[in-house]
Design an enzyme around this catalytic site. Structure first.
Site, PDB file in Angstrom:
ATOM      1  N   LYS A  13       0.660  -1.217   0.035  1.00 54.83           N
ATOM      2  CA  LYS A  13       0.004   0.054   0.245  1.00 54.83           C
ATOM      3  C   LYS A  13       0.778   1.467   0.177  1.00 54.83           C
ATOM      4  O   LYS A  13       0.444   2.200  -0.714  1.00 54.83           O
ATOM      5  CB  LYS A  13      -0.942   0.071   1.155  1.00 54.83           C
ATOM      6  CG  LYS A  13      -1.886  -0.791   1.238  1.00 54.83           C
ATOM      7  CD  LYS A  13      -2.954  -0.407   2.736  1.00 54.83           C
ATOM      8  CE  LYS A  13      -2.164  -0.359   3.912  1.00 54.83           C
ATOM      9  NZ  LYS A  13      -1.613  -1.925   4.650  1.00 54.83           N
ATOM     10  N   ARG A  88      -8.664   2.310   9.708  1.00 55.39           N
ATOM     11  CA  ARG A  88      -8.366   0.887  10.105  1.00 55.39           C
ATOM     12  C   ARG A  88      -9.704   0.484  10.987  1.00 55.39           C
ATOM     13  O   ARG A  88      -9.446  -0.827  11.151  1.00 55.39           O
ATOM     14  CB  ARG A  88      -7.160   0.921  10.772  1.00 55.39           C
ATOM     15  CG  ARG A  88      -5.968   0.441  10.108  1.00 55.39           C
ATOM     16  CD  ARG A  88      -4.680   0.485  11.019  1.00 55.39           C
ATOM     17  NE  ARG A  88      -3.794  -0.316  10.710  1.00 55.39           N
ATOM     18  CZ  ARG A  88      -2.706   0.085  10.089  1.00 55.39           C
ATOM     19  NH1 ARG A  88      -2.610   1.317   9.553  1.00 55.39           N
ATOM     20  NH2 ARG A  88      -1.555  -0.749   9.915  1.00 55.39           N
ATOM     21  N   ARG A 125      11.331  -7.097   5.122  1.00 55.80           N
ATOM     22  CA  ARG A 125      11.171  -5.852   4.860  1.00 55.80           C
ATOM     23  C   ARG A 125      12.186  -4.633   5.770  1.00 55.80           C
ATOM     24  O   ARG A 125      12.344  -5.236   6.860  1.00 55.80           O
ATOM     25  CB  ARG A 125       9.716  -5.034   5.203  1.00 55.80           C
ATOM     26  CG  ARG A 125       9.581  -3.538   4.901  1.00 55.80           C
ATOM     27  CD  ARG A 125       8.257  -3.417   4.655  1.00 55.80           C
ATOM     28  NE  ARG A 125       7.225  -3.421   5.922  1.00 55.80           N
ATOM     29  CZ  ARG A 125       6.018  -3.168   5.951  1.00 55.80           C
ATOM     30  NH1 ARG A 125       5.451  -2.748   4.852  1.00 55.80           N
ATOM     31  NH2 ARG A 125       5.237  -3.463   7.200  1.00 55.80           N
ATOM     32  N   ARG A 157      11.654  -2.310  11.182  1.00 59.89           N
ATOM     33  CA  ARG A 157      10.643  -1.899  11.979  1.00 59.89           C
ATOM     34  C   ARG A 157      10.592  -3.064  13.122  1.00 59.89           C
ATOM     35  O   ARG A 157      10.310  -4.146  12.987  1.00 59.89           O
ATOM     36  CB  ARG A 157       9.170  -1.589  11.348  1.00 59.89           C
ATOM     37  CG  ARG A 157       9.216  -0.310  10.575  1.00 59.89           C
ATOM     38  CD  ARG A 157       8.364  -0.194   9.507  1.00 59.89           C
ATOM     39  NE  ARG A 157       6.924  -0.696  10.076  1.00 59.89           N
ATOM     40  CZ  ARG A 157       5.646  -0.786   9.430  1.00 59.89           C
ATOM     41  NH1 ARG A 157       5.644  -0.149   8.189  1.00 59.89           N
ATOM     42  NH2 ARG A 157       4.560  -1.087  10.044  1.00 59.89           N
ATOM     43  N   ARG A 168      -0.584  -8.605  13.796  1.00 59.82           N
ATOM     44  CA  ARG A 168      -1.151  -7.623  12.767  1.00 59.82           C
ATOM     45  C   ARG A 168      -2.042  -8.013  11.924  1.00 59.82           C
ATOM     46  O   ARG A 168      -3.049  -7.535  11.532  1.00 59.82           O
ATOM     47  CB  ARG A 168       0.247  -6.745  12.033  1.00 59.82           C
ATOM     48  CG  ARG A 168       0.809  -5.853  13.092  1.00 59.82           C
ATOM     49  CD  ARG A 168       2.369  -5.642  12.543  1.00 59.82           C
ATOM     50  NE  ARG A 168       2.276  -4.801  11.220  1.00 59.82           N
ATOM     51  CZ  ARG A 168       3.288  -4.744  10.379  1.00 59.82           C
ATOM     52  NH1 ARG A 168       4.556  -5.532  10.711  1.00 59.82           N
ATOM     53  NH2 ARG A 168       3.102  -4.248   9.185  1.00 59.82           N
TER      54      ARG A 168
HETATM   55  P1  ADP Z   1       1.182  -1.640   7.918  1.00 58.79           P
HETATM   56  O1  ADP Z   1       0.219  -1.291   6.999  1.00 58.79           O
HETATM   57  O2  ADP Z   1       2.431  -2.467   7.295  1.00 58.79           O
HETATM   58  O3  ADP Z   1       0.707  -2.563   9.199  1.00 58.79           O
HETATM   59  P2  ADP Z   1       1.602   1.107   9.084  1.00 58.79           P
HETATM   60  O4  ADP Z   1       2.725   1.726   9.105  1.00 58.79           O
HETATM   61  O5  ADP Z   1       0.194   1.436   8.469  1.00 58.79           O
HETATM   62  O6  ADP Z   1       1.975  -0.493   8.715  1.00 58.79           O
HETATM   63  O7  ADP Z   1       1.124   1.112  10.684  1.00 58.79           O
HETATM   64  C1  ADP Z   1       2.001   0.555  11.668  1.00 58.79           C
HETATM   65  C2  ADP Z   1       1.447   0.788  13.034  1.00 58.79           C
HETATM   66  O8  ADP Z   1       0.780   2.081  13.343  1.00 58.79           O
HETATM   67  C3  ADP Z   1       0.174  -0.022  13.040  1.00 58.79           C
HETATM   68  O9  ADP Z   1       0.401  -1.700  13.343  1.00 58.79           O
HETATM   69  C4  ADP Z   1      -0.597   0.521  14.201  1.00 58.79           C
HETATM   70  O10 ADP Z   1      -0.192   0.271  15.433  1.00 58.79           O
HETATM   71  C5  ADP Z   1      -0.211   1.985  14.097  1.00 58.79           C
HETATM   72  N1  ADP Z   1      -1.392   2.634  12.900  1.00 58.79           N
HETATM   73  C6  ADP Z   1      -1.410   3.044  11.847  1.00 58.79           C
HETATM   74  N2  ADP Z   1      -2.521   3.621  11.528  1.00 58.79           N
HETATM   75  C7  ADP Z   1      -3.374   3.541  12.433  1.00 58.79           C
HETATM   76  C8  ADP Z   1      -4.611   3.778  12.525  1.00 58.79           C
HETATM   77  N3  ADP Z   1      -5.360   4.511  11.462  1.00 58.79           N
HETATM   78  N4  ADP Z   1      -5.384   3.403  13.688  1.00 58.79           N
HETATM   79  C9  ADP Z   1      -4.762   2.712  14.671  1.00 58.79           C
HETATM   80  N5  ADP Z   1      -3.360   2.379  14.810  1.00 58.79           N
HETATM   81  C10 ADP Z   1      -2.747   2.848  13.507  1.00 58.79           C
END
Ligand code: ADP
Length: 212
Positions: A13, A88, A125, A157, A168
């Site tokens: 994404k 989310r 990654r 990460r 996740r």
């Molecule tokens: P990925 O899509 O690879 O899981 P992201 O970089 O989008 O990773 O998100 C990493 C972390 O940041 C998530 O696992 C969560 O803990 C937090 N996070 C990101 N966006 C949100 C959101 N909209 N609501 C709640 N937590 C979020």
């Protein structure tokens, strides 16, 4: 144009959303990147989010919603934006709808990748501090220490450690995947794109779908 990129962690994404945002001349708004920045700056939000993110759980809706609504109020977002990582949860989607009306979005791009491929991708990654993404099997992965695009150090990460990836994926399935039905019910245009294959062809498929 207000677009959402949706898909499991590791679907690509971020990579695709960044390219498409560049093509369309609208900002790429990635809540994960914003939260990681808050963590590295040690802000109040970052201090609250840090342990939650390391476990692979979701940061509370009220905090993320406030951060996102603040971001979309910036001048660069008046003609639209691409959301990556938000909403989310259904509560986040409802907040977006309250802010913009009519489902909150013009279209959603759903990037589809099976879970075996996701585990392979996430475990290999690596990222840099500016959010550029690498895979250890990638030919650009030369010295493995510095980003070839900006020179920032590269790291893994903490939430990409194998122990957290399963959580996740469960969180995605239980809380985020229901958004596909939510936006379906709203009548939001949905483009489902196969996220396996050459990244340039995937970008092209997304651009073609959005031009329709
Ligand atoms: P990925 O899509 O690879 O899981 P992201 O970089 O989008 O990773 O998100 C990493 C972390 O940041 C998530 O696992 C969560 O803990 C937090 N996070 C990101 N966006 C949100 C959101 N909209 N609501 C709640 N937590 C979020």
């Amino acid at each position: 144009m207000r677009l959402l990129f949706l898909g499991p962690p590791g679907a690509g994404k971020g990579t695709q959303a960044k390219r498409v945002a560049g093509n369309l001349g609208i900002p790429h708004i990635a809540t994960g990147d914003m939260l990681r920045q808050a963590v590295s700056e040690g802000t109040d939000l970052g201090l609250k989010a840090r342990a939650i993110m390391e476990r692979g759980d979701l940061v509370p809706d009220d905090l993320v919603i406030a951060m996102l609504l603040d971001r979309v109020a910036h001048d660069d977002a008046t003609d639209g934006f691409i959301l990556d990582g938000f909403p989310r949860t259904i509560a986040q989607a409802e907040a977006l709808e309250d802010r913009f009306g009519d489902g909150g979005l013009d279209a959603a791009v759903v990037i589809d990748v099976d879970s075996e491929e996701i585990v392979r991708r996430i475990s290999g990654r690596r990222v840099c501090g500016n959010g550029h993404v690498f895979h250890v099997d990638d030919p650009r992965w030369v010295d493995g220490e510095k980003c070839d695009q900006c020179g920032e150090p590269i790291y893994q990460r903490e939430d990409d450690y194998a122990s957290t990836v399963r959580n996740r994926l469960n969180v995605y399935r239980d809380l985020t995947e229901p958004l596909i039905a939510f936006y379906g019910d709203q009548g939001t245009t949905m483009h489902v794109i196969d996220g396996v294959g050459d990244p340039d062809s995937i970008t092209e498929s997304i651009m073609t779908a959005l031009r329709q």
